[in-house]
Each structure stands twice: as C-alpha cells, then as structure tokens.
Design a protein around this motif. Structure first.
Motif, mmCIF file in Angstrom:
data_model
loop_
_atom_site.group_PDB
_atom_site.id
_atom_site.type_symbol
_atom_site.label_atom_id
_atom_site.label_comp_id
_atom_site.label_asym_id
_atom_site.label_seq_id
_atom_site.Cartn_x
_atom_site.Cartn_y
_atom_site.Cartn_z
ATOM 1 N N LEU A 31 48.548 54.967 13.680
ATOM 2 C CA LEU A 31 48.020 53.919 12.804
ATOM 3 C C LEU A 31 48.259 52.568 13.451
ATOM 4 O O LEU A 31 49.012 52.445 14.409
ATOM 5 C CB LEU A 31 48.732 53.950 11.444
ATOM 6 C CG LEU A 31 48.591 55.215 10.610
ATOM 7 C CD1 LEU A 31 49.532 55.169 9.423
ATOM 8 C CD2 LEU A 31 47.149 55.389 10.147
ATOM 9 N N SER A 32 47.659 51.543 12.882
ATOM 10 C CA SER A 32 47.928 50.182 13.366
ATOM 11 C C SER A 32 49.247 49.693 12.773
ATOM 12 O O SER A 32 49.730 50.230 11.763
ATOM 13 C CB SER A 32 46.798 49.232 12.948
ATOM 14 O OG SER A 32 46.835 49.015 11.551
ATOM 15 N N SER A 34 49.727 46.958 11.202
ATOM 16 C CA SER A 34 49.496 46.395 9.866
ATOM 17 C C SER A 34 49.417 47.494 8.811
ATOM 18 O O SER A 34 49.904 47.323 7.687
ATOM 19 C CB SER A 34 48.251 45.516 9.840
ATOM 20 O OG SER A 34 47.108 46.257 10.164
ATOM 21 N N GLN A 35 48.848 48.631 9.162
ATOM 22 C CA GLN A 35 48.803 49.754 8.222
ATOM 23 C C GLN A 35 50.208 50.269 7.932
ATOM 24 O O GLN A 35 50.544 50.557 6.783
ATOM 25 C CB GLN A 35 47.943 50.888 8.772
ATOM 26 C CG GLN A 35 46.462 50.584 8.780
ATOM 27 C CD GLN A 35 45.680 51.659 9.518
ATOM 28 O OE1 GLN A 35 45.980 51.981 10.661
ATOM 29 N NE2 GLN A 35 44.672 52.204 8.858
ATOM 30 N N ARG A 38 52.109 47.903 5.662
ATOM 31 C CA ARG A 38 51.740 48.099 4.258
ATOM 32 C C ARG A 38 52.371 49.368 3.692
ATOM 33 O O ARG A 38 52.838 49.379 2.545
ATOM 34 C CB ARG A 38 50.226 48.136 4.103
ATOM 35 C CG ARG A 38 49.577 46.772 4.237
ATOM 36 C CD ARG A 38 48.122 46.773 3.820
ATOM 37 N NE ARG A 38 47.263 47.585 4.659
ATOM 38 C CZ ARG A 38 46.687 47.163 5.778
ATOM 39 N NH1 ARG A 38 46.865 45.937 6.192
ATOM 40 N NH2 ARG A 38 45.929 47.976 6.486
#
Length: 66
Positions: A31-32, A34-35, A38
């Motif tokens: 995943l990134s 930022s993901q 979150r």
C-alpha cells in the motif's frame, strides 16, 4: 486487542511492537504510506473505543472527568 479486526491488530503490532516505519509497513502491505497512515489512525481510534468501555481504564486515565 482480540476484539480488534485482524488488520487493526496487525497494524498496531507492527508499528508499536516491531517498531517498523510507515514505509516498511506500506511495503509489507503493498500500500502507499498515506493508506497505511489512515489505517494506523483508524486502528488506534478503534482501540480507544474499545478501551473506554472498561471502567478500570476510564478511572485509571481519569477520562470520566471530561
């Protein structure tokens, strides 16, 4: 902790017990960052919701004064 989802437990364990970076966890989960950020925030919010249901924890942290 067992009341959390498997994903929440994994994120919290990796970030807190294994002490890996956001980038390392993002790579593991494909995943990134930022993901994953979150996901981490959501996992901690879910954990907090579970913890404040227990009066012993509320008393210990002095949360009933709020």
């Amino acid at each position: 902790m067992e009341m959390l989802t498997e994903k929440d437990r994994y994120v919290i364990d990796a970030m807190n017990s294994e002490r890996i970076t956001l980038r390392e966890l993002a790579d593991r989960m494909n995943l990134s960052t930022s993901q994953v950020w979150r996901l981490e925030k959501a996992a901690h919010a879910n954990l907090k919701q579970l913890l404040v249901r227990h009066q012993v924890i509320v008393d210990y942290l002095g949360l009933d004064d709020e």
